[in-house]
Design a protein around this motif. Structure first.
Motif, short mmCIF file in Angstrom:
data_model
loop_
_atom_site.label_atom_id
_atom_site.label_comp_id
_atom_site.label_asym_id
_atom_site.label_seq_id
_atom_site.Cartn_x
_atom_site.Cartn_y
_atom_site.Cartn_z
N VAL A 1 -10.37 -3.76 -51.80
CA VAL A 1 -9.57 -3.74 -50.58
C VAL A 1 -9.74 -5.06 -49.84
N ILE A 2 -8.64 -5.63 -49.39
CA ILE A 2 -8.68 -6.81 -48.52
C ILE A 2 -8.53 -6.29 -47.11
N ARG A 3 -9.50 -6.67 -46.24
CA ARG A 3 -9.50 -6.13 -44.88
C ARG A 3 -10.18 -7.10 -43.93
N ARG A 4 -10.00 -6.82 -42.65
CA ARG A 4 -10.73 -7.58 -41.63
C ARG A 4 -12.21 -7.25 -41.75
N ALA A 5 -13.04 -8.24 -41.51
CA ALA A 5 -14.48 -8.04 -41.59
C ALA A 5 -14.97 -7.24 -40.38
N THR A 6 -16.11 -6.58 -40.56
CA THR A 6 -16.78 -5.86 -39.48
C THR A 6 -18.19 -6.40 -39.33
N LEU A 7 -18.84 -6.01 -38.28
CA LEU A 7 -20.23 -6.45 -38.07
C LEU A 7 -21.15 -5.96 -39.18
N GLN A 8 -20.81 -4.88 -39.84
CA GLN A 8 -21.62 -4.39 -40.95
C GLN A 8 -21.53 -5.32 -42.16
N ASP A 9 -20.55 -6.22 -42.18
CA ASP A 9 -20.37 -7.15 -43.30
C ASP A 9 -21.10 -8.47 -43.12
N VAL A 10 -21.66 -8.72 -41.95
CA VAL A 10 -22.19 -10.04 -41.61
C VAL A 10 -23.22 -10.53 -42.62
N LEU A 11 -24.22 -9.75 -42.95
CA LEU A 11 -25.27 -10.23 -43.85
C LEU A 11 -24.73 -10.50 -45.25
N ALA A 12 -23.81 -9.69 -45.71
CA ALA A 12 -23.21 -9.91 -47.03
C ALA A 12 -22.36 -11.18 -47.03
N ILE A 13 -21.61 -11.42 -45.95
CA ILE A 13 -20.83 -12.65 -45.82
C ILE A 13 -21.78 -13.85 -45.83
N HIS A 14 -22.86 -13.74 -45.08
CA HIS A 14 -23.84 -14.82 -45.03
C HIS A 14 -24.39 -15.13 -46.42
N ARG A 15 -24.77 -14.11 -47.16
CA ARG A 15 -25.29 -14.32 -48.53
C ARG A 15 -24.25 -14.97 -49.42
N VAL B 1 -12.38 -10.08 -45.57
CA VAL B 1 -13.19 -9.89 -46.77
C VAL B 1 -12.40 -9.12 -47.83
N ALA B 2 -12.84 -9.29 -49.06
CA ALA B 2 -12.42 -8.45 -50.17
C ALA B 2 -13.64 -7.59 -50.48
N ALA B 3 -13.45 -6.28 -50.47
CA ALA B 3 -14.59 -5.37 -50.64
C ALA B 3 -14.29 -4.30 -51.68
N ARG B 4 -15.32 -3.93 -52.38
CA ARG B 4 -15.30 -2.76 -53.26
C ARG B 4 -16.36 -1.84 -52.68
N GLY B 5 -15.90 -0.81 -51.99
CA GLY B 5 -16.86 0.03 -51.28
C GLY B 5 -17.54 -0.80 -50.20
N ARG B 6 -18.86 -0.81 -50.21
CA ARG B 6 -19.63 -1.59 -49.22
C ARG B 6 -19.98 -2.98 -49.74
N GLU B 7 -19.62 -3.28 -50.99
CA GLU B 7 -19.92 -4.59 -51.59
C GLU B 7 -18.86 -5.61 -51.19
N ILE B 8 -19.29 -6.76 -50.66
CA ILE B 8 -18.38 -7.83 -50.27
C ILE B 8 -18.26 -8.79 -51.45
N LEU B 9 -17.03 -8.94 -51.95
CA LEU B 9 -16.77 -9.76 -53.13
C LEU B 9 -16.24 -11.14 -52.79
N ALA B 10 -15.61 -11.27 -51.62
CA ALA B 10 -15.02 -12.54 -51.21
C ALA B 10 -14.86 -12.55 -49.70
N CYS B 11 -14.77 -13.76 -49.15
CA CYS B 11 -14.56 -13.88 -47.70
C CYS B 11 -13.76 -15.14 -47.41
N ALA B 12 -13.17 -15.14 -46.25
CA ALA B 12 -12.47 -16.31 -45.72
C ALA B 12 -12.45 -16.18 -44.21
N CYS B 13 -12.49 -17.31 -43.55
CA CYS B 13 -12.44 -17.35 -42.09
C CYS B 13 -11.30 -18.29 -41.70
N TRP B 14 -10.85 -18.21 -40.48
CA TRP B 14 -9.80 -19.08 -39.99
C TRP B 14 -10.15 -19.56 -38.59
N GLN B 15 -9.55 -20.69 -38.25
CA GLN B 15 -9.70 -21.26 -36.91
C GLN B 15 -8.40 -21.96 -36.56
#
Length: 162
Positions: free
Chosen positions: A6-20, A46-60
């Motif tokens: 699933v491609i979705r907006r990130a949440t605070l629960q994703d922060v550590l996985a995004i960081h890694r 993020v792109a996620a499979r369940g709670r696993e973060i597979l990809a991320c992107a940010c914008w400014q």
């Protein structure tokens, strides 16, 4: 298969996985401390499979002085887990981010990348760094990886949005 990704907006629960994930690309990406990811979580996708973060992107959004409607969206921290590269997840992720940005009606999207072929397939075209002076003065001058933004090996690419 990848139908459950699933491609979705990130949440605070994703922060550590995004960081890694970002940390797994120390030579390709500007590393971000956890607090920076928290502060900008509303700009991460993020792109996620369940709670696993597979990809991320940010914008400014980079403003164009004296011309607000000429603003540029910069894509940052684009990363796909090594195990999931080549499956189209990155393309889906970038399309989702660009679709989300469509509501703002920016003039163009910008990325600095070591993967020009990937972004080229999405319609981005190479531009000289002299064409992105607003980005250089807002970010590149603070980069600690290279002494000069114009000798940085990242390739500047732009996608016209309107």
């Amino acid at each position: 298969m990848d139908e459950d990704i699933v491609i979705r907006r990130a949440t605070l629960q994703d922060v550590l996985a995004i960081h890694r994930l970002i940390q797994s690309y120390p030579h390709e990406l500007i590393l971000r401390p956890v607090n920076n990811i928290v502060e900008n979580i509303d700009r991460f996708t993020v792109a996620a499979r369940g709670r696993e973060i597979l990809a991320c992107a940010c914008w400014q959004i980079l403003p164009e002085i004296g011309c607000p409607e000429g603003a540029t969206v910069e894509l940052q921290s684009v990363a796909v887990s090594q195990a999931y590269r080549g499956r189209g997840i990155g393309s889906r992720l970038i399309r989702f981010v660009l679709q989300r940005m469509d509501g703002f009606k920016p003039a163009q999207a910008l990325v600095l990348t070591f993967e020009p072929e990937f972004f080229g397939r999405l319609g981005f075209r190479r531009v000289e760094k002299t064409q992105i002076i607003h980005k250089i003065y807002r970010g590149c001058v603070y980069c600690t990886k290279h002494a000069n933004p114009f000798t940085c090996p990242e390739i500047a690419m732009m996608l016209q949005l309107r």
